[in-house]
Design a protein around this motif. Structure first.
Motif, PDB file in Angstrom:
ATOM      1  N   GLU A  85       0.834  -1.212   0.000  1.00  0.00           N
ATOM      2  CA  GLU A  85       0.000   0.000   0.000  1.00  0.00           C
ATOM      3  C   GLU A  85       0.864   1.255   0.000  1.00  0.00           C
ATOM      4  O   GLU A  85       0.602   2.202  -0.749  1.00  0.00           O
ATOM      5  N   GLN A  86       1.886   1.265   0.816  1.00  0.00           N
ATOM      6  CA  GLN A  86       2.807   2.407   0.888  1.00  0.00           C
ATOM      7  C   GLN A  86       3.512   2.601  -0.453  1.00  0.00           C
ATOM      8  O   GLN A  86       3.663   3.730  -0.936  1.00  0.00           O
ATOM      9  N   THR A  87       3.911   1.534  -1.074  1.00  0.00           N
ATOM     10  CA  THR A  87       4.600   1.611  -2.364  1.00  0.00           C
ATOM     11  C   THR A  87       3.640   2.057  -3.456  1.00  0.00           C
ATOM     12  O   THR A  87       4.009   2.823  -4.345  1.00  0.00           O
ATOM     13  N   LEU A  88       2.385   1.616  -3.384  1.00  0.00           N
ATOM     14  CA  LEU A  88       1.369   2.069  -4.337  1.00  0.00           C
ATOM     15  C   LEU A  88       1.175   3.573  -4.238  1.00  0.00           C
ATOM     16  O   LEU A  88       1.050   4.257  -5.260  1.00  0.00           O
ATOM     17  N   GLU A  89       1.157   4.105  -3.043  1.00  0.00           N
ATOM     18  CA  GLU A  89       1.003   5.552  -2.875  1.00  0.00           C
ATOM     19  C   GLU A  89       2.182   6.295  -3.503  1.00  0.00           C
ATOM     20  O   GLU A  89       2.006   7.332  -4.143  1.00  0.00           O
ATOM     21  N   ALA A  90       3.380   5.770  -3.342  1.00  0.00           N
ATOM     22  CA  ALA A  90       4.561   6.376  -3.977  1.00  0.00           C
ATOM     23  C   ALA A  90       4.416   6.333  -5.495  1.00  0.00           C
ATOM     24  O   ALA A  90       4.763   7.292  -6.192  1.00  0.00           O
ATOM     25  N   LEU A  91       3.893   5.220  -6.010  1.00  0.00           N
ATOM     26  CA  LEU A  91       3.675   5.091  -7.455  1.00  0.00           C
ATOM     27  C   LEU A  91       2.682   6.131  -7.943  1.00  0.00           C
ATOM     28  O   LEU A  91       2.920   6.805  -8.952  1.00  0.00           O
ATOM     29  N   LYS A  92       1.579   6.296  -7.236  1.00  0.00           N
ATOM     30  CA  LYS A  92       0.572   7.285  -7.631  1.00  0.00           C
ATOM     31  C   LYS A  92       1.159   8.689  -7.651  1.00  0.00           C
ATOM     32  O   LYS A  92       0.889   9.472  -8.567  1.00  0.00           O
ATOM     33  N   GLN A  93       1.960   9.014  -6.657  1.00  0.00           N
ATOM     34  CA  GLN A  93       2.588  10.341  -6.606  1.00  0.00           C
ATOM     35  C   GLN A  93       3.542  10.544  -7.774  1.00  0.00           C
ATOM     36  O   GLN A  93       3.573  11.613  -8.381  1.00  0.00           O
ATOM     37  N   GLU A  94       4.299   9.526  -8.100  1.00  0.00           N
ATOM     38  CA  GLU A  94       5.267   9.637  -9.198  1.00  0.00           C
ATOM     39  C   GLU A  94       4.555   9.746 -10.539  1.00  0.00           C
ATOM     40  O   GLU A  94       4.962  10.522 -11.408  1.00  0.00           O
ATOM     41  N   ILE A  95       3.492   8.998 -10.716  1.00  0.00           N
ATOM     42  CA  ILE A  95       2.729   9.104 -11.957  1.00  0.00           C
ATOM     43  C   ILE A  95       2.116  10.496 -12.085  1.00  0.00           C
ATOM     44  O   ILE A  95       2.145  11.099 -13.158  1.00  0.00           O
ATOM     45  N   ALA A  96       1.591  11.027 -11.001  1.00  0.00           N
ATOM     46  CA  ALA A  96       1.032  12.382 -11.028  1.00  0.00           C
ATOM     47  C   ALA A  96       2.113  13.395 -11.394  1.00  0.00           C
ATOM     48  O   ALA A  96       1.868  14.336 -12.163  1.00  0.00           O
ATOM     49  N   ARG A  97       3.306  13.210 -10.873  1.00  0.00           N
ATOM     50  CA  ARG A  97       4.415  14.114 -11.196  1.00  0.00           C
ATOM     51  C   ARG A  97       4.747  14.031 -12.682  1.00  0.00           C
ATOM     52  O   ARG A  97       4.954  15.051 -13.347  1.00  0.00           O
ATOM     53  N   CYS A  98       4.763  12.835 -13.222  1.00  0.00           N
ATOM     54  CA  CYS A  98       5.054  12.655 -14.646  1.00  0.00           C
ATOM     55  C   CYS A  98       3.969  13.296 -15.514  1.00  0.00           C
ATOM     56  O   CYS A  98       4.276  13.951 -16.517  1.00  0.00           O
ATOM     57  N   ILE A  99       2.723  13.099 -15.136  1.00  0.00           N
ATOM     58  CA  ILE A  99       1.623  13.675 -15.904  1.00  0.00           C
ATOM     59  C   ILE A  99       1.700  15.195 -15.877  1.00  0.00           C
ATOM     60  O   ILE A  99       1.467  15.851 -16.900  1.00  0.00           O
ATOM     61  N   ALA A 100       2.035  15.757 -14.742  1.00  0.00           N
ATOM     62  CA  ALA A 100       2.155  17.213 -14.626  1.00  0.00           C
ATOM     63  C   ALA A 100       3.299  17.745 -15.481  1.00  0.00           C
ATOM     64  O   ALA A 100       3.265  18.901 -15.936  1.00  0.00           O
ATOM     65  N   TYR A 101       4.285  16.940 -15.730  1.00  0.00           N
ATOM     66  CA  TYR A 101       5.467  17.356 -16.511  1.00  0.00           C
ATOM     67  C   TYR A 101       5.199  17.368 -18.014  1.00  0.00           C
ATOM     68  O   TYR A 101       5.847  18.110 -18.759  1.00  0.00           O
ATOM     69  N   ILE A 102       4.231  16.605 -18.464  1.00  0.00           N
ATOM     70  CA  ILE A 102       3.966  16.480 -19.901  1.00  0.00           C
ATOM     71  C   ILE A 102       3.670  17.822 -20.569  1.00  0.00           C
ATOM     72  O   ILE A 102       4.236  18.111 -21.628  1.00  0.00           O
ATOM     73  N   PRO A 103       2.818  18.689 -20.016  1.00  0.00           N
ATOM     74  CA  PRO A 103       2.581  19.979 -20.695  1.00  0.00           C
ATOM     75  C   PRO A 103       3.846  20.825 -20.856  1.00  0.00           C
ATOM     76  O   PRO A 103       4.009  21.498 -21.863  1.00  0.00           O
ATOM     77  N   ALA A 104       4.743  20.774 -19.877  1.00  0.00           N
ATOM     78  CA  ALA A 104       5.992  21.542 -19.986  1.00  0.00           C
ATOM     79  C   ALA A 104       6.847  21.025 -21.122  1.00  0.00           C
ATOM     80  O   ALA A 104       7.436  21.798 -21.897  1.00  0.00           O
ATOM     81  N   VAL A 105       6.928  19.713 -21.251  1.00  0.00           N
ATOM     82  CA  VAL A 105       7.702  19.108 -22.337  1.00  0.00           C
ATOM     83  C   VAL A 105       7.056  19.458 -23.678  1.00  0.00           C
ATOM     84  O   VAL A 105       7.750  19.813 -24.635  1.00  0.00           O
ATOM     85  N   ASN A 106       5.753  19.362 -23.732  1.00  0.00           N
ATOM     86  CA  ASN A 106       5.041  19.691 -24.964  1.00  0.00           C
ATOM     87  C   ASN A 106       5.290  21.141 -25.369  1.00  0.00           C
ATOM     88  O   ASN A 106       5.522  21.434 -26.541  1.00  0.00           O
ATOM     89  N   ALA A 107       5.266  22.051 -24.413  1.00  0.00           N
ATOM     90  CA  ALA A 107       5.526  23.464 -24.699  1.00  0.00           C
ATOM     91  C   ALA A 107       6.931  23.665 -25.249  1.00  0.00           C
ATOM     92  O   ALA A 107       7.144  24.449 -26.170  1.00  0.00           O
ATOM     93  N   GLN A 108       7.898  22.973 -24.672  1.00  0.00           N
ATOM     94  CA  GLN A 108       9.269  23.072 -25.157  1.00  0.00           C
ATOM     95  C   GLN A 108       9.390  22.549 -26.566  1.00  0.00           C
ATOM     96  O   GLN A 108      10.100  23.131 -27.395  1.00  0.00           O
ATOM     97  N   LEU A 109       8.707  21.466 -26.871  1.00  0.00           N
ATOM     98  CA  LEU A 109       8.760  20.905 -28.216  1.00  0.00           C
ATOM     99  C   LEU A 109       8.094  21.839 -29.232  1.00  0.00           C
ATOM    100  O   LEU A 109       8.569  21.971 -30.351  1.00  0.00           O
ATOM    101  N   GLN A 110       7.026  22.474 -28.827  1.00  0.00           N
ATOM    102  CA  GLN A 110       6.331  23.391 -29.713  1.00  0.00           C
ATOM    103  C   GLN A 110       7.169  24.638 -29.983  1.00  0.00           C
ATOM    104  O   GLN A 110       7.113  25.198 -31.085  1.00  0.00           O
ATOM    105  N   ALA A 111       7.958  25.056 -28.993  1.00  0.00           N
ATOM    106  CA  ALA A 111       8.785  26.260 -29.142  1.00  0.00           C
ATOM    107  C   ALA A 111      10.026  25.992 -29.990  1.00  0.00           C
ATOM    108  O   ALA A 111      10.611  26.914 -30.529  1.00  0.00           O
ATOM    109  N   ALA A 112      10.419  24.739 -30.097  1.00  0.00           N
ATOM    110  CA  ALA A 112      11.655  24.408 -30.813  1.00  0.00           C
ATOM    111  C   ALA A 112      11.489  24.488 -32.314  1.00  0.00           C
ATOM    112  O   ALA A 112      10.549  24.475 -32.945  1.00  0.00           O
TER     113      ALA A 112
END
Length: 83
Positions: free
Chosen positions: A56-83
């Motif tokens: 359960e504790q490890t699942l919570e860490a997984l959920k947090q990491e996935i949320a962090r990755c999802i939040a990062y996608i728009p920033a990466v997309n913006a960088q790709l669009q600017a390039a």
């Protein structure tokens, strides 16, 4: 996959947890999401070992990491669009 991992933990189904975590580990590796892959590997090992005490504790860490990755996608997309 996170839902099926959570369901496996709730059902105390170590074998299913191991299989689901293994699939997520592969998907994360294909996307170079190393932190997600690493946590999925830990869940896979927990499933293989059969002792779900830390699942359960490890699942919570997984959920947090996935949320962090999802939040990062728009920033990466913006960088790709600017390039």
């Amino acid at each position: 996959m996170v839902k099926s991992i959570s369901q496996a933990i709730d059902a105390k189904d170590a074998d299913q947890l191991g299989r689901d975590a293994h699939m997520l580990k592969g998907a994360a590796a294909n996307m170079s999401a190393e932190p997600v892959r690493s946590i999925a590997r830990r869940l896979e090992e927990i499933g293989q070992g059969g002792d779900l005490a830390l699942a359960e504790q490890t699942l919570e860490a997984l959920k947090q990491e996935i949320a962090r990755c999802i939040a990062y996608i728009p920033a990466v997309n913006a960088q790709l669009q600017a390039a």
